[in-house]
Structure formats: structure tokens, C-alpha cells
Design a protein around this motif. Structure first.
Motif, PDB file in Angstrom:
ATOM      1  N   ASN A  18       0.830  -1.212   0.000  1.00 40.56           N
ATOM      2  CA  ASN A  18       0.000   0.000   0.000  1.00 40.56           C
ATOM      3  C   ASN A  18       0.858   1.253   0.000  1.00 40.56           C
ATOM      4  OD1 ASN A  18       0.802   0.357   2.692  1.00 40.56           O
ATOM      5  ND2 ASN A  18      -1.225   0.947   3.371  1.00 40.56           N
ATOM      6  N   GLY A  19       0.226   2.339  -0.392  1.00 45.17           N
ATOM      7  CA  GLY A  19       0.914   3.615  -0.440  1.00 45.17           C
ATOM      8  C   GLY A  19       0.009   4.725   0.056  1.00 45.17           C
ATOM      9  N   TRP A  20       0.617   5.812   0.454  1.00 50.50           N
ATOM     10  CA  TRP A  20      -0.114   7.009   0.859  1.00 50.50           C
ATOM     11  C   TRP A  20       0.598   8.212   0.254  1.00 50.50           C
ATOM     12  CZ3 TRP A  20       2.914  10.594   3.114  1.00 50.50           C
ATOM     13  CH2 TRP A  20       4.059  10.162   3.806  1.00 50.50           C
ATOM     14  N   ALA A  21      -0.130   9.301   0.101  1.00 53.66           N
ATOM     15  CA  ALA A  21       0.483  10.536  -0.397  1.00 53.66           C
ATOM     16  C   ALA A  21      -0.398  11.717  -0.045  1.00 53.66           C
ATOM     17  CB  ALA A  21       0.692  10.479  -1.911  1.00 53.66           C
ATOM     18  N   TRP A  22       0.252  12.844   0.201  1.00 53.91           N
ATOM     19  CA  TRP A  22      -0.460  14.114   0.291  1.00 53.91           C
ATOM     20  C   TRP A  22       0.229  15.077  -0.679  1.00 53.91           C
ATOM     21  CZ3 TRP A  22       2.672  18.120   1.606  1.00 53.91           C
ATOM     22  CH2 TRP A  22       3.762  17.881   2.459  1.00 53.91           C
ATOM     23  N   TYR A  23      -0.561  16.009  -1.187  1.00 58.29           N
ATOM     24  CA  TYR A  23      -0.048  16.888  -2.236  1.00 58.29           C
ATOM     25  C   TYR A  23      -0.642  18.281  -2.091  1.00 58.29           C
ATOM     26  CZ  TYR A  23       0.997  18.710  -6.922  1.00 58.29           C
ATOM     27  OH  TYR A  23       1.438  19.474  -7.966  1.00 58.29           O
ATOM     28  N   ILE A  24       0.242  19.287  -2.078  1.00 58.83           N
ATOM     29  CA  ILE A  24      -0.166  20.695  -2.103  1.00 58.83           C
ATOM     30  C   ILE A  24       0.182  21.291  -3.463  1.00 58.83           C
ATOM     31  CG2 ILE A  24       0.183  22.983  -1.089  1.00 58.83           C
ATOM     32  CD1 ILE A  24       0.858  21.542   1.568  1.00 58.83           C
ATOM     33  N   ASP A  25       1.451  21.156  -3.835  1.00 56.93           N
ATOM     34  CA  ASP A  25       1.921  21.548  -5.161  1.00 56.93           C
ATOM     35  C   ASP A  25       3.199  20.774  -5.429  1.00 56.93           C
ATOM     36  OD1 ASP A  25       4.035  22.922  -3.823  1.00 56.93           O
ATOM     37  OD2 ASP A  25       2.820  24.754  -3.719  1.00 56.93           O
ATOM     38  N   ASP A  26       3.844  21.068  -6.548  1.00 55.01           N
ATOM     39  CA  ASP A  26       5.009  20.275  -6.940  1.00 55.01           C
ATOM     40  C   ASP A  26       6.195  20.421  -5.993  1.00 55.01           C
ATOM     41  OD1 ASP A  26       3.761  19.158  -9.093  1.00 55.01           O
ATOM     42  OD2 ASP A  26       4.542  20.586 -10.564  1.00 55.01           O
ATOM     43  N   GLU A  27       6.207  21.484  -5.187  1.00 55.21           N
ATOM     44  CA  GLU A  27       7.287  21.679  -4.222  1.00 55.21           C
ATOM     45  C   GLU A  27       6.897  21.238  -2.821  1.00 55.21           C
ATOM     46  OE1 GLU A  27       6.650  24.274  -6.597  1.00 55.21           O
ATOM     47  OE2 GLU A  27       8.211  23.167  -7.681  1.00 55.21           O
ATOM     48  N   ASN A  28       5.669  20.832  -2.643  1.00 50.90           N
ATOM     49  CA  ASN A  28       5.176  20.464  -1.310  1.00 50.90           C
ATOM     50  C   ASN A  28       4.309  19.211  -1.408  1.00 50.90           C
ATOM     51  OD1 ASN A  28       5.752  23.026   0.626  1.00 50.90           O
ATOM     52  ND2 ASN A  28       5.203  23.746  -1.431  1.00 50.90           N
ATOM     53  N   TRP A  29       4.948  18.058  -1.256  1.00 53.49           N
ATOM     54  CA  TRP A  29       4.221  16.794  -1.262  1.00 53.49           C
ATOM     55  C   TRP A  29       5.089  15.715  -0.634  1.00 53.49           C
ATOM     56  CZ3 TRP A  29       6.082  12.459  -3.843  1.00 53.49           C
ATOM     57  CH2 TRP A  29       7.086  12.671  -4.801  1.00 53.49           C
ATOM     58  N   ALA A  30       4.451  14.643  -0.239  1.00 54.59           N
ATOM     59  CA  ALA A  30       5.185  13.523   0.350  1.00 54.59           C
ATOM     60  C   ALA A  30       4.422  12.238   0.075  1.00 54.59           C
ATOM     61  CB  ALA A  30       5.375  13.711   1.848  1.00 54.59           C
ATOM     62  N   ALA A  31       5.142  11.133   0.063  1.00 52.35           N
ATOM     63  CA  ALA A  31       4.542   9.825  -0.177  1.00 52.35           C
ATOM     64  C   ALA A  31       5.304   8.761   0.587  1.00 52.35           C
ATOM     65  CB  ALA A  31       4.528   9.509  -1.674  1.00 52.35           C
ATOM     66  N   GLY A  32       4.648   7.658   0.823  1.00 48.52           N
ATOM     67  CA  GLY A  32       5.255   6.535   1.526  1.00 48.52           C
ATOM     68  C   GLY A  32       4.303   5.358   1.472  1.00 48.52           C
ATOM     69  N   GLY A  33       4.514   4.389   2.340  1.00 49.05           N
ATOM     70  CA  GLY A  33       3.637   3.231   2.343  1.00 49.05           C
ATOM     71  C   GLY A  33       4.219   2.096   3.153  1.00 49.05           C
ATOM     72  N   SER A  34       3.792   0.883   2.847  1.00 47.27           N
ATOM     73  CA  SER A  34       4.246  -0.298   3.572  1.00 47.27           C
ATOM     74  C   SER A  34       4.097  -1.521   2.671  1.00 47.27           C
ATOM     75  CB  SER A  34       3.437  -0.486   4.852  1.00 47.27           C
ATOM     76  OG  SER A  34       2.076  -0.753   4.550  1.00 47.27           O
ATOM     77  N   PRO A  35       4.807  -2.598   2.978  1.00 47.31           N
ATOM     78  CA  PRO A  35       4.703  -3.798   2.141  1.00 47.31           C
ATOM     79  C   PRO A  35       3.323  -4.444   2.170  1.00 47.31           C
ATOM     80  CG  PRO A  35       6.710  -3.820   3.434  1.00 47.31           C
ATOM     81  CD  PRO A  35       5.875  -2.712   3.973  1.00 47.31           C
TER      82      PRO A  35
END
Length: 275
Positions: A18-35
Motif C-alpha cells: 500500500n501507499g499514501w500521499a499528500w499533495y499541495i503543489d510540486d514543491e510540497n508533497w510527500a509519499a510513503g507506504g508499507s509492504p
């Protein structure tokens, strides 16, 4: 000033990588997840990571979600769960309690508003978050490090960067500006997978929240209110049951799975409650 961000989750197989992400704009975002995890867990984690990343700002936060489960959990059901010792109305334990408690803590003292948007419907911020969450899930599926993004670097009015809580700082392990080094070597920027439909070719304009807000006002809810799902459950079964067969798309099946998980029932029972 209001910070508008989208938060989204993805699970391949649900449960699965699985994955997660948050996004504001191209300079402000993050993503991650787990197996291994569910779509709901990815959705919740995305909101939690966004709250943690923006904890250093006093600005109001408007979070766009395509998950009614996440929004209702935080805005409707959580106070009752807490009063009952994190138990649901039927006495069963609240699913994903660890994430729920962490969200409750992260929300304290914050000016946060949630807005439901229909997923895969051309909402710019939602599409951007969905792309990154799905890419993270695929990275875990391939046993690779996901591209984690720059985190929250949005500047204040004075021009100084607000120190956010980016999961991994760029350059910490030889990463490129997008986060983790991609498989084909450092310095290669991540190009999101092409999006079919109204968002095709628009990743250079994803920081415009006005289009998302306007489109969201036209969206219809996907699910009935939670209280409506229990109507008629105590009725005696019909003498002559009718067998109904339907074909679901992958997205529809995932949404039904999310609903079943949120209610703690089987897929068949979730479908019965919707009917």
C-alpha cells in the motif's frame, strides 16, 4: 491564508502493498507506504502525515479526500468511539485504532476542514496525490524504495521556509530532489504515469485548487450515511431469496471492500446494507 491539500491512499490487492500521499503543489508533497496494508490504512496515513508535516504552521488546513470513511471517522464517529473506549456502537473494536488515536492527537489545536471529492474525476490535487500513492504502492510491490517527495517546504509571507516533517530529506542517502533515488539512478526526476481523461498532460498545473473546489461542489456522495446502512437488517429473510449477480470494476470492488472493512462485515453483508 488556507493551505489546500489532497490526501490519498492506495493498496494493490487491498490488502497488499500500500501507499499514501499528500499533495499541495510540486514543491510540497510527500509519499510513503508499507509492504502490506489496506486502502483505508493508506488513506488514514496520508491525512496523518499531512497533519504532522504542517504542524509548524498556524494556517488553516483544507484537506481534500475521496474517502468518506476517513472524513466520517474524523468528523463524525471519533467522539463516540473515544467515549466508548475506542469501541463501535456494536461493541466491537474500532478498526485501525492506532491511526485513529494518532489522528485525534494530531488534530488538537488545529484549524482543519475536510472536503470530499470524487476520486478519479479530474480533481487536480486528488489526481496528483493518487498518482503518488499508487506509485508508492507499486514501489513496495517491487520491493523498491518509494519516491518520498520534498515534504512541506512552503514559504511563509516573510519568505522563510517553514520546516516541515518530510519523511526523508532529499540528499540524506544520495537521493535526488524528488526523494529517494529512482531505480535508474540518482538525478532522474520522477514523471508521473499518464492520466487518461481530463487530467492528461496537466501535471504542470496541479497547484490550482480552484478547479478542484468548483468541481467538488458538483460531486455526489458515493455511499449512504452510516446510519442508513443498518435499516432493515433485522427484517426476516424472504421465503424465496433472489440471487443477484453484478459485475464490478476494480475500483468499485476496492470501494466496496473499504466499506466492508469500515463496518467490520463481509463484502456480501456490505452489499446487502447498501441495498
Amino acid at each position: 491564508m488556507t493551505i489546500t491539500a489532497a490526501a490519498d491512499g492506495s493498496a494493490l490487492g487491498n490488502p497488499g502493498p500500500n501507499g499514501w500521499a499528500w499533495y499541495i503543489d510540486d514543491e510540497n508533497w510527500a509519499a510513503g507506504g508499507s509492504p502490506h496494508g489496506t486502502n483505508n490504512q493508506g488513506e488514514l496515513q496520508a491525512v496523518l502525515e499531512l497533519l504532522r508535516a504542517t504542524a509548524g504552521t498556524d494556517e488553516k488546513l483544507l484537506i481534500e479526500c475521496d474517502s468518506k470513511y476517513v472524513i466520517d471517522s474524523v468528523t463524525k464517529w471519533m467522539p463516540g468511539w473515544k467515549r466508548k473506549g475506542w469501541r463501535k456502537s456494536d461493541g466491537g473494536p474500532v478498526l485501525n485504532r492506532d491511526l485513529m488515536e494518532a489522528l485525534d492527537e494530531a488534530m488538537r489545536g488545529r484549524d482543519v476542514e475536510f472536503s470530499w471529492v470524487k476520486g478519479h474525476a479530474g480533481h487536480p490535487l486528488n489526481e496528483a496525490a493518487d498518482q503518488r500513492a499508487n506509485a508508492a504502492a507499486k514501489a513496495y510491490q517491487a520491493k523498491q524504495e518509494p519516491r518520498r517527495g520534498p515534504g512541506f517546504t512552503q514559504a511563509t509571507d516573510a519568505g522563510a521556509a517553514v520546516a516541515g516533517s518530510a519523511p526523508i530529506a532529499a540528499g540524506a542517502r544520495g537521493d535526488d530532489a524528488w526523494g529517494a533515488a529512482p531505480a535508474d539512478g540518482p538525478g532522474t526526476p520522477w514523471v508521473p504515469e499518464p492520466v487518461e481523461g481530463p487530467t492528461a498532460g496537466r501535471f504542470d498545473k496541479l497547484s490550482d485548487p480552484s478547479a478542484s473546489a468548483a468541481a467538488a461542489s458538483l460531486a455526489e456522495p458515493l455511499w449512504a450515511e452510516a446510519s442508513d446502512l443498518f435499516d432493515g437488517l433485522d427484517d426476516a429473510p424472504a421465503d424465496d431469496p433472489i440471487e443477484l449477480r453484478i459485475t464490478l470494476s476494480g475500483d468499485e470492488h476496492a470501494r466496496l471492500t473499504d466499506l466492508a472493512e469500515a463496518q467490520g462485515v463481509t463484502l456480501e453483508e456490505a452489499l446487502r446494507r447498501l441495498i
